[in-house]
Design a protein around this motif. Sequence first.
Motif, PDB file in Angstrom:
ATOM      1  N   SER A   1      -8.944   4.596  -4.016  1.00 22.79           N
ATOM      2  CA  SER A   1      -9.902   3.794  -3.254  1.00 22.79           C
ATOM      3  C   SER A   1     -10.558   2.755  -4.149  1.00 22.79           C
ATOM      4  O   SER A   1     -10.914   1.669  -3.686  1.00 22.79           O
ATOM      5  N   ALA A   2     -10.698   3.082  -5.453  1.00 21.80           N
ATOM      6  CA  ALA A   2     -11.208   2.062  -6.378  1.00 21.80           C
ATOM      7  C   ALA A   2     -10.229   0.895  -6.442  1.00 21.80           C
ATOM      8  O   ALA A   2     -10.621  -0.271  -6.524  1.00 21.80           O
ATOM      9  N   GLY A   3      -8.917   1.215  -6.394  1.00 18.71           N
ATOM     10  CA  GLY A   3      -7.906   0.163  -6.505  1.00 18.71           C
ATOM     11  C   GLY A   3      -7.740  -0.626  -5.210  1.00 18.71           C
ATOM     12  O   GLY A   3      -7.634  -1.853  -5.231  1.00 18.71           O
ATOM     13  N   ILE A   4      -7.727   0.072  -4.060  1.00 17.03           N
ATOM     14  CA  ILE A   4      -7.407  -0.586  -2.789  1.00 17.03           C
ATOM     15  C   ILE A   4      -8.628  -1.310  -2.220  1.00 17.03           C
ATOM     16  O   ILE A   4      -8.489  -2.211  -1.378  1.00 17.03           O
ATOM     17  N   GLY A   5      -9.821  -0.939  -2.689  1.00 17.02           N
ATOM     18  CA  GLY A   5     -11.056  -1.500  -2.147  1.00 17.02           C
ATOM     19  C   GLY A   5     -11.075  -3.016  -2.118  1.00 17.02           C
ATOM     20  O   GLY A   5     -11.440  -3.633  -1.116  1.00 17.02           O
ATOM     21  N   ARG A   6     -10.625  -3.626  -3.208  1.00 15.41           N
ATOM     22  CA  ARG A   6     -10.670  -5.102  -3.271  1.00 15.41           C
ATOM     23  C   ARG A   6      -9.640  -5.736  -2.347  1.00 15.41           C
ATOM     24  O   ARG A   6      -9.729  -6.904  -2.005  1.00 15.41           O
ATOM     25  N   ARG A   7      -8.612  -4.967  -1.916  1.00 16.71           N
ATOM     26  CA  ARG A   7      -7.566  -5.522  -1.035  1.00 16.71           C
ATOM     27  C   ARG A   7      -8.015  -5.541   0.420  1.00 16.71           C
ATOM     28  O   ARG A   7      -7.509  -6.327   1.207  1.00 16.71           O
ATOM     29  N   ILE A   8      -8.910  -4.610   0.787  1.00 17.26           N
ATOM     30  CA  ILE A   8      -9.268  -4.487   2.211  1.00 17.26           C
ATOM     31  C   ILE A   8     -10.740  -4.788   2.452  1.00 17.26           C
ATOM     32  O   ILE A   8     -11.264  -4.537   3.538  1.00 17.26           O
ATOM     33  N   ALA A   9     -11.407  -5.352   1.450  1.00 18.18           N
ATOM     34  CA  ALA A   9     -12.849  -5.616   1.574  1.00 18.18           C
ATOM     35  C   ALA A   9     -13.154  -6.631   2.687  1.00 18.18           C
ATOM     36  O   ALA A   9     -14.284  -6.697   3.166  1.00 18.18           O
TER      37      ALA A   9
ATOM     38  N   ALA B   1       0.831   0.002   0.022  1.00 17.52           N
ATOM     39  CA  ALA B   1      -0.149  -1.075   0.212  1.00 17.52           C
ATOM     40  C   ALA B   1      -0.386  -1.845  -1.091  1.00 17.52           C
ATOM     41  O   ALA B   1      -0.502  -3.069  -1.101  1.00 17.52           O
ATOM     42  N   GLU B   2      -0.454  -1.108  -2.192  1.00 17.83           N
ATOM     43  CA  GLU B   2      -0.679  -1.746  -3.495  1.00 17.83           C
ATOM     44  C   GLU B   2       0.502  -2.645  -3.865  1.00 17.83           C
ATOM     45  O   GLU B   2       0.320  -3.733  -4.415  1.00 17.83           O
ATOM     46  N   ARG B   3       1.716  -2.191  -3.509  1.00 19.65           N
ATOM     47  CA  ARG B   3       2.898  -2.990  -3.807  1.00 19.65           C
ATOM     48  C   ARG B   3       2.853  -4.297  -3.023  1.00 19.65           C
ATOM     49  O   ARG B   3       3.170  -5.367  -3.543  1.00 19.65           O
ATOM     50  N   LYS B   4       2.437  -4.218  -1.752  1.00 20.38           N
ATOM     51  CA  LYS B   4       2.335  -5.424  -0.918  1.00 20.38           C
ATOM     52  C   LYS B   4       1.304  -6.387  -1.508  1.00 20.38           C
ATOM     53  O   LYS B   4       1.533  -7.597  -1.588  1.00 20.38           O
ATOM     54  N   ALA B   5       0.169  -5.817  -1.955  1.00 23.75           N
ATOM     55  CA  ALA B   5      -0.884  -6.663  -2.517  1.00 23.75           C
ATOM     56  C   ALA B   5      -0.431  -7.309  -3.820  1.00 23.75           C
ATOM     57  O   ALA B   5      -0.725  -8.485  -4.079  1.00 23.75           O
TER      58      ALA B   5
ATOM     59  N   ALA C   1       2.499  -8.172  -4.566  1.00 21.82           N
ATOM     60  CA  ALA C   1       3.465  -9.230  -4.247  1.00 21.82           C
ATOM     61  C   ALA C   1       2.750 -10.484  -3.751  1.00 21.82           C
ATOM     62  O   ALA C   1       3.397 -11.463  -3.374  1.00 21.82           O
ATOM     63  N   GLY C   2       1.432 -10.448  -3.724  1.00 22.63           N
ATOM     64  CA  GLY C   2       0.657 -11.617  -3.332  1.00 22.63           C
ATOM     65  C   GLY C   2       0.404 -11.721  -1.844  1.00 22.63           C
ATOM     66  O   GLY C   2      -0.113 -12.722  -1.356  1.00 22.63           O
ATOM     67  N   GLU C   3       0.803 -10.680  -1.066  1.00 22.78           N
ATOM     68  CA  GLU C   3       0.597 -10.716   0.385  1.00 22.78           C
ATOM     69  C   GLU C   3      -0.739 -10.078   0.751  1.00 22.78           C
ATOM     70  O   GLU C   3      -1.232  -9.199   0.039  1.00 22.78           O
ATOM     71  N   THR C   4      -1.309 -10.530   1.886  1.00 21.78           N
ATOM     72  CA  THR C   4      -2.553  -9.951   2.372  1.00 21.78           C
ATOM     73  C   THR C   4      -2.276  -8.584   2.993  1.00 21.78           C
ATOM     74  O   THR C   4      -1.293  -8.418   3.727  1.00 21.78           O
TER      75      THR C   4
END
Lengths: 242, 98
Positions: free
Chosen positions: A94-102, A124-128, A130-133
């Motif tokens: 959640s520390a890692g994914i937080g900035r992707r879904i904020a 999800a981290e792999r998608k992020a 790769a530069g994708e939202t």
Amino acid sequence: MSAQAISENGARSDFWQGVRLSMPVVVASAPFALLFGAIAVDNGFSVLEAFLMSALVFGGASQMVGIELFGQHVAPWLIVLSIFAVNFRHVLYSAGIGRRIAHWPLFQQALGYFILTDPQFAVAERKAEAGETVGFAWYLGLGLPVYVFWVVESALGAVFGKLIPDTHALGIDFLLPIYFLGLVMGFRKRPLWLPVVMASAAASIIAYKTVGSPWHVSIGAIAGVLLAVILPPHHSGVEARP
Amino acid sequence: MSTTLWIIIAGAVATYLTRIGGYLVISRFENIHPRVEAGLNAVPAAVLTTLVAPAALTAGPAEWAALIVTALVSLRGGLMAMFLAGAAVLILARQFVG
């Protein structure tokens, strides 16, 4: 077509793209969901309780650990603490994914964290990266099928688990140690893995022989974690990361 | 409510805290101390080992054979492959050693 209709169509196709990516996870987790249900009733859970645990906790390894300790009549607070300990890795997710879904609305974020499992984080981290939202519809498409199948298959496993006459011949009482050994081996690329495993194994065996069950779990776990904390950081490889 | 139900609910709350906690707490700090991170990294292997080692010690030949095969298969295969291999050996061996 209005702008809203276009964005709804986009969300729909994002959702189904997530569903496609979820399929390997659904297939791979099916045996464990069935196994969890069967072991849960073998350890004294009702079918409803097995179903509820899968629906509310939704964390395979921690559910197996909880059930194993429940069967050993471990104190309830220690079972909850063990579930917490096994799931503790999610803190890092959640520390890692937080900035992707904020950028999601608060309710969507709250739901997103509820279905944050190991594969959910990894994909999800792999998608992020790769530069994708990471959009909510895509994320839900990825996680929802895994959740629904997990809960339904747990209940099925519990129903059929009641029908198994000789659980010893089928090895059901020892399937969990095998499963846990598999999980332990899966972490073997981590720094300090072997010293941690050896310290935890030795401490848990000594505690099992002296203090007795269930304390060997906490004592063994603390021994391994303390060793990782005490050893100089250059051994633990955490500095090498960017 | 039964004790079992309380365990399930408390376990669910504890799990949700781990899933949201990293975002609420850790993301506010720029750096995690390397020793804390090393300790966090060690948590899963340390906890899970305690569920295997004493069980292995008190088990018999059928269980040992299953664990050895599981460990060997893990060097090559994924979680599913090693679990199925270990389970197959366990069920087979128990037909003979009981």
